[in-house]
Enzyme design. Structure first.
Site, PDB file in Angstrom:
ATOM      1  CG  HIS A  77      13.904   9.251  -4.251  1.00 10.78           C
ATOM      2  ND1 HIS A  77      14.029   8.586  -3.049  1.00 10.78           N
ATOM      3  CD2 HIS A  77      13.834   8.284  -5.200  1.00 10.78           C
ATOM      4  CE1 HIS A  77      14.042   7.286  -3.262  1.00 10.78           C
ATOM      5  NE2 HIS A  77      13.925   7.076  -4.563  1.00 10.78           N
TER       6      HIS A  77
ATOM      7  CG  ASN B  83      17.700   4.715  -5.049  1.00  7.60           C
ATOM      8  OD1 ASN B  83      17.439   3.541  -5.211  1.00  7.60           O
ATOM      9  ND2 ASN B  83      16.810   5.583  -4.625  1.00  7.60           N
TER      10      ASN B  83
ATOM     11  CG  HIS C  25      15.927   5.953  -9.187  1.00  4.27           C
ATOM     12  ND1 HIS C  25      16.073   4.657  -8.759  1.00  4.27           N
ATOM     13  CD2 HIS C  25      15.020   6.510  -8.345  1.00  4.27           C
ATOM     14  CE1 HIS C  25      15.290   4.437  -7.716  1.00  4.27           C
ATOM     15  NE2 HIS C  25      14.626   5.551  -7.442  1.00  4.27           N
TER      16      HIS C  25
ATOM     17  NE  ARG D 173      11.872   2.592   0.689  1.00  2.94           N
ATOM     18  CZ  ARG D 173      11.567   3.022  -0.525  1.00  2.94           C
ATOM     19  NH1 ARG D 173      11.008   2.219  -1.416  1.00  2.94           N
ATOM     20  NH2 ARG D 173      11.859   4.257  -0.896  1.00  2.94           N
ATOM     21  CG  ASP D 174      14.222   3.060  -3.323  1.00  2.00           C
ATOM     22  OD1 ASP D 174      13.651   2.164  -3.949  1.00  2.00           O
ATOM     23  OD2 ASP D 174      14.302   4.233  -3.742  1.00  2.00           O
TER      24      ASP D 174
ATOM     25  CB  CYS E 215      10.609   1.135  -7.917  1.00  2.08           C
ATOM     26  SG  CYS E 215       8.948   0.748  -7.369  1.00  2.08           S
TER      27      CYS E 215
HETATM   28  C1  LIG Z   1      -1.149  -1.069  -0.772  1.00  2.00           C
HETATM   29  C2  LIG Z   1      -1.353  -2.542  -1.010  1.00  2.00           C
HETATM   30  C3  LIG Z   1      -1.390  -3.303   0.308  1.00  2.00           C
HETATM   31  C4  LIG Z   1      -2.687  -2.709  -1.702  1.00  2.00           C
HETATM   32  O1  LIG Z   1      -2.824  -4.033  -2.218  1.00  2.00           O
HETATM   33  P1  LIG Z   1      -4.233  -4.713  -2.356  1.00  2.00           P
HETATM   34  O2  LIG Z   1      -4.017  -6.073  -2.930  1.00  2.00           O
HETATM   35  O3  LIG Z   1      -5.171  -3.777  -3.076  1.00  2.00           O
HETATM   36  O4  LIG Z   1      -4.620  -4.832  -0.825  1.00  2.00           O
HETATM   37  P2  LIG Z   1      -5.987  -4.899  -0.071  1.00  2.00           P
HETATM   38  O5  LIG Z   1      -6.173  -3.647   0.668  1.00  2.00           O
HETATM   39  O6  LIG Z   1      -7.078  -5.348  -1.029  1.00  2.00           O
HETATM   40  O7  LIG Z   1      -5.706  -6.111   0.933  1.00  2.00           O
HETATM   41  C5  LIG Z   1      -5.370  -7.415   0.454  1.00  2.00           C
HETATM   42  C6  LIG Z   1      -4.723  -8.220   1.565  1.00  2.00           C
HETATM   43  O8  LIG Z   1      -3.488  -7.600   1.934  1.00  2.00           O
HETATM   44  C7  LIG Z   1      -3.473  -7.368   3.367  1.00  2.00           C
HETATM   45  N1  LIG Z   1      -2.735  -6.120   3.610  1.00  2.00           N
HETATM   46  C8  LIG Z   1      -3.084  -4.901   3.168  1.00  2.00           C
HETATM   47  N2  LIG Z   1      -2.177  -4.002   3.598  1.00  2.00           N
HETATM   48  C9  LIG Z   1      -1.256  -4.673   4.314  1.00  2.00           C
HETATM   49  C10 LIG Z   1      -0.099  -4.250   5.011  1.00  2.00           C
HETATM   50  N3  LIG Z   1       0.281  -2.970   5.062  1.00  2.00           N
HETATM   51  N4  LIG Z   1       0.616  -5.176   5.658  1.00  2.00           N
HETATM   52  C11 LIG Z   1       0.248  -6.485   5.616  1.00  2.00           C
HETATM   53  N5  LIG Z   1      -0.842  -6.940   4.959  1.00  2.00           N
HETATM   54  C12 LIG Z   1      -1.593  -6.027   4.322  1.00  2.00           C
HETATM   55  C13 LIG Z   1      -4.938  -7.250   3.716  1.00  2.00           C
HETATM   56  O9  LIG Z   1      -5.107  -7.476   5.094  1.00  2.00           O
HETATM   57  C14 LIG Z   1      -5.539  -8.303   2.832  1.00  2.00           C
HETATM   58  O10 LIG Z   1      -5.255  -9.588   3.421  1.00  2.00           O
HETATM   59  P3  LIG Z   1      -6.316 -10.786   3.326  1.00  2.00           P
HETATM   60  O11 LIG Z   1      -7.560 -10.232   3.965  1.00  2.00           O
HETATM   61  O12 LIG Z   1      -6.477 -11.019   1.853  1.00  2.00           O
HETATM   62  O13 LIG Z   1      -5.600 -11.873   4.041  1.00  2.00           O
HETATM   63  C15 LIG Z   1      -0.248  -3.133  -1.940  1.00  2.00           C
HETATM   64  O14 LIG Z   1      -0.395  -2.544  -3.203  1.00  2.00           O
HETATM   65  C16 LIG Z   1       1.138  -2.901  -1.443  1.00  2.00           C
HETATM   66  O15 LIG Z   1       1.539  -3.422  -0.408  1.00  2.00           O
HETATM   67  N6  LIG Z   1       1.941  -2.109  -2.216  1.00  2.00           N
HETATM   68  C17 LIG Z   1       3.293  -1.770  -1.823  1.00  2.00           C
HETATM   69  C18 LIG Z   1       4.185  -1.614  -3.047  1.00  2.00           C
HETATM   70  C19 LIG Z   1       5.561  -1.127  -2.636  1.00  2.00           C
HETATM   71  O16 LIG Z   1       5.986  -1.246  -1.496  1.00  2.00           O
HETATM   72  N7  LIG Z   1       6.301  -0.552  -3.615  1.00  2.00           N
HETATM   73  C20 LIG Z   1       7.621  -0.036  -3.389  1.00  2.00           C
HETATM   74  C21 LIG Z   1       7.646   1.275  -2.620  1.00  2.00           C
HETATM   75  S1  LIG Z   1       7.387   2.736  -3.612  1.00  2.00           S
HETATM   76  C22 LIG Z   1       8.936   3.087  -4.270  1.00  2.00           C
HETATM   77  O17 LIG Z   1       9.830   2.298  -4.149  1.00  2.00           O
HETATM   78  C23 LIG Z   1       9.170   4.426  -4.927  1.00  2.00           C
HETATM   79  C24 LIG Z   1       9.948   5.402  -4.018  1.00  2.00           C
HETATM   80  C25 LIG Z   1       9.185   5.674  -2.716  1.00  2.00           C
HETATM   81  O18 LIG Z   1      11.206   4.849  -3.635  1.00  2.00           O
HETATM   82  C26 LIG Z   1      10.189   6.763  -4.706  1.00  2.00           C
HETATM   83  C27 LIG Z   1      10.545   6.697  -6.182  1.00  2.00           C
HETATM   84  O19 LIG Z   1      11.668   6.295  -6.559  1.00  2.00           O
HETATM   85  O20 LIG Z   1       9.671   7.067  -6.964  1.00  2.00           O
END
Ligand SMILES: CC(C)(COP(=O)([O-])OP(=O)([O-])OC[C@H]1O[C@@H](n2cnc3c(N)ncnc32)[C@H](O)[C@@H]1OP(=O)([O-])[O-])[C@@H](O)C(=O)NCCC(=O)NCCSC(=O)C[C@@](C)(O)CC(=O)[O-]
Length: 310
Positions: free
Chosen positions: A216, A258, A218, A24-25, A249
């Site tokens: 966690h 990581n 990096h 995933r990450d 990320c």
């Molecule tokens: C949260 C949102 C969705 C908000 O994004 P948004 O644009 O504000 O979404 P929304 O709620 O306004 O919805 C927009 C559209 O997205 C669809 N939608 C909404 N949700 C989903 C879903 N789950 N699956 C599929 N589709 C989805 C929803 O249905 C809609 O579709 P439309 O009506 O326009 O056709 C967006 O910001 C997002 O997906 N962010 C994810 C970012 C991400 O994955 N980042 C990496 C992980 S974090 C990380 O790596 C750090 C970590 C954990 O490892 C720890 C560290 O190191 O710190």
């Protein structure tokens, strides 16, 4: 080979659970799409190397993380894997998709800073927590375990050093919401061991105990192993790591790889701390994955061991 101690040094745990985040990450930032079949083989190999918790994918908006758009297809290909397979979900839409495929463990992902909450989730810190609340309740009602990630616990690329009070306040809110475990993310790899101890001390004082925490790290400044050792000495026993040191990320400027799982296992083996992981099989897996990605692993342990017979 390393010369393992027969019993861990005083003040260290006898066993550590590694939460493997490579699929995933590790892969989420890769520009070239890795086919679902390759990801599935990666996860099978990691389980065969002895990893018992392997974070498989994310049910996020595919436009936000294109590399993980194949979450549904992948889950079907790994339903025979004998390991815990947590997945990330940001909202109810993501949770429904994950539960429909039989996910038994999910993770929500919060931020200690406003800048990263906006960049990663298009929300304020409060807005993100409001989004997670029904997700955690519904997941727990469905019998799923819930991890709460907390990013930018130590420093943030836009805001600089992060006050410990922010990390503590969001951690508490995740716990109060019902998260079983909080993973403290040093998303851009700026933490040092004294800072880690201070954050853990303050969390403990606020009622968040070490046995509910994971770390966690990096490895941007080469501190990930030193930080891990500080956390183990403090009492934390769950450590996130990524096979071969893959990762970074997509929504955090300057996030690098990581902590490599091999570097972690080498240190823990040497300290006589059990992980259940076979470092030779794990290294062979990372070398195999590096070939798919077309570049060598950044892990020193992978490089050293892969030049030998493994
Ligand atoms: C949260 C949102 C969705 C908000 O994004 P948004 O644009 O504000 O979404 P929304 O709620 O306004 O919805 C927009 C559209 O997205 C669809 N939608 C909404 N949700 C989903 C879903 N789950 N699956 C599929 N589709 C989805 C929803 O249905 C809609 O579709 P439309 O009506 O326009 O056709 C967006 O910001 C997002 O997906 N962010 C994810 C970012 C991400 O994955 N980042 C990496 C992980 S974090 C990380 O790596 C750090 C970590 C954990 O490892 C720890 C560290 O190191 O710190």
């Amino acid at each position: 080979m390393t010369l393992p101690m027969t019993i861990p040094a005083p003040g260290l745990p006898t066993r550590v659970r590694i939460h493997e985040v490579g699929p995933r990450d590790g892969l989420q930032n890769e520009k070239t799409l890795v086919p679902a079949a390759v990801k599935a083989e990666f996860i099978h190999r990691l389980a065969e190397a002895g990893l018992t918790t392997i974070e498989a994918t994310s049910f996020v908006h595919p436009k936000w993380v294109p590399q993980l758009a194949d979450a549904e297809e992948l889950m079907e290909l790994i339903d025979d894997v004998d390991a815990r397979l947590p997945v990330l979900v940001p909202n109810e839409r993501g949770l429904d998709r994950a539960l429909a495929l039989g996910a038994r463990e999910i993770a929500v992902f919060a931020s200690a800073t406003e800048s990263f909450a906006k960049a990663n989730l298009n929300r304020t810190v409060d807005g993100a927590l409001e989004m997670f609340e029904p997700v955690v309740t519904k997941a727990k009602d469905a019998g799923a375990a819930v991890r709460g990630y907390l990013s930018m616990c130590f420093g943030d690329p836009w805001e600089g050093p992060v006050p410990i009070s922010q990390t503590v306040s969001v951690s508490r809110r995740l716990m109060d919401m019902g998260c079983d475990e909080i993973s403290l993310g040093d998303t851009i790899g700026v933490a040092t061991p004294g800072h880690v101890r201070e954050v853990l001390d303050t969390l403990n004082e606020a009622g968040v105990a070490d046995d509910r925490l994971a770390v966690h790290f990096h490895d941007t400044y080469g501190q990930a192993l030193a930080n891990t050792l500080a956390a183990l000495e403090h009492g934390v026993t769950t450590v996130d790591a990524s096979a071969g040191g893959l990762g970074g990320c997509p929504y955090a400027k300057s996030a690098t790889g990581n902590l490599a799982t091999e570097d972690l296992v080498w240190m823990l083996d040497g300290l006589g701390i059990e992980t259940g992981v076979d470092i030779g099989r794990l290294t062979a897996t990372s070398v195999w994955m590096a070939r798919h990605l077309g570049r060598p692993s950044p892990s020193r342990t992978v490089r050293a061991l892969s030049q030998k017979e493994i």
